[in-house]
Design an enzyme around this catalytic site. Structure first.
Site, PDB file in Angstrom:
ATOM      1  N   SER A   6       1.049  -3.377   5.903  1.00  0.00           N
ATOM      2  CA  SER A   6       2.440  -3.077   5.602  1.00  0.00           C
ATOM      3  C   SER A   6       2.721  -3.211   4.096  1.00  0.00           C
ATOM      4  CB  SER A   6       3.338  -3.975   6.463  1.00  0.00           C
ATOM      5  OG  SER A   6       4.664  -3.528   6.452  1.00  0.00           O
TER       6      SER A   6
ATOM      7  N   ASP B  49       3.562   3.486  15.322  1.00  0.00           N
ATOM      8  CA  ASP B  49       4.313   2.633  14.396  1.00  0.00           C
ATOM      9  C   ASP B  49       5.713   3.221  14.221  1.00  0.00           C
ATOM     10  OD1 ASP B  49       5.332   1.218  12.208  1.00  0.00           O
ATOM     11  OD2 ASP B  49       3.402   1.156  11.172  1.00  0.00           O
TER      12      ASP B  49
ATOM     13  N   HIS C 250       3.398  -1.275  14.848  1.00  0.00           N
ATOM     14  CA  HIS C 250       3.252  -1.701  13.454  1.00  0.00           C
ATOM     15  C   HIS C 250       2.421  -2.971  13.316  1.00  0.00           C
ATOM     16  CE1 HIS C 250       4.257  -1.718   9.223  1.00  0.00           C
ATOM     17  NE2 HIS C 250       4.694  -2.963   9.294  1.00  0.00           N
TER      18      HIS C 250
END
Length: 263
Positions: free
Chosen positions: A85, A213, A241
């Site tokens: 991320s 995601d 995610h």
């Protein structure tokens, strides 16, 4: 290849509002086959209770635990560096400083900057495509003497429906208990000089696409790959995610394949 040479050092970097704890499933899987694993708590993250995010004005300072770790490595040691991320920006900072210490950098559904635009470019693009209601009540608060910082604290709804929607409910509960305020450091990153082809751009890169995601949708992941092409793209089907919770065995298998290919 000798058994000793085959063993790798994986360095795992978490995303915003998370900590080293989020690798608790993947770390023992890699260690079980003989590899060394370091899961890093970035500044004001995880169990670093010496500071809060409002004490951290820049992404460079936020990345210090990672850059200090790489500084401490022997000159002849290289790592497999993984960022999840927002951790992609921490990877880029480390790659710019220490390209010679990184065998390969793995962007795990991560923000991946380029060398042509400002370091904040991919975040600016992300923000312009993310309406406020999509944050589902996530809290944003200005900080710093000039209010140039912006802290971020994920709402329970955003975590449940936007981050962890396919992950075990126990891992969602763990995240809700351990979540801390973070930041995307957009103002700071917009003022940083571009990453260079000689530093950041010289390290082999792999991008792992997580196809379900909802926080960084597949189309945004693929846009970043098109914007700054990588050496290898891998895909994880039916993965949200948080692949380290959703599909830890497959993820660790991917890490091993990447190490075999690039180290």
């Amino acid at each position: 290849m000798s058994e000793e040479k085959r063993k790798q050092h994986f360095v795992l970097v978490h995303g915003s509002c998370h900590g080293a704890w989020c690798w608790y499933k993947v770390k023992p899987l890699l260690e079980a086959v003989g590899h060394r694993v370091t899961a890093v708590d970035l500044a004001a993250s995880g169990i670093d209770t010496t500071r809060s995010i409002t004490d951290i004005p820049t992404c460079e300072q936020y990345s210090e635990p990672l850059t200090k770790l790489l500084t401490s490595l022997p000159n002849d040691e290289k790592v497999v560096l993984v960022g999840h991320s927002f951790g992609g920006l921490n990877l880029a900072i480390a790659m710019e400083k220490f390209p010679e210490k990184i065998s390969v950098a793995v962007f795990l559904t991560a923000f991946m900057p380029d060398t042509e635009h400002s370091p904040s470019f991919v975040l600016d693009k992300f923000g312009s495509n993310m309406p406020q209601e999509a944050w589902m009540g996530t809290e944003f608060e200005p900080y710093g003497s000039d209010n140039s910082g912006l802290s971020m604290f994920f709402s329970p709804d955003f975590m449940k429906l936007g981050l962890y929607q396919l992950s075990p409910v126990e891992d969602l509960e763990l995240g809700l208990l351990l979540m801390r305020p973070g930041s995307l450091f957009i103002n700071d990153l917009s003022k940083m000089k571009n990453f260079s082809d000689e530093g950041y751009g010289s390290v082999p890169r792999v991008f792992i696409v997580c196809k379900e995601d909802k926080a960084i949708p597949e189309e945004r992941q693929r846009w970043m790959i098109d914007n700054f092409p990588v050496n290898l793209v891998m895909e994880m089907e039916e993965t949200d995610h948080m692949p380290m919770f959703c599909k830890p065995q497959q993820l660790s298998d991917y890490f091993l394949k990447i190490a075999d290919k690039f180290v």
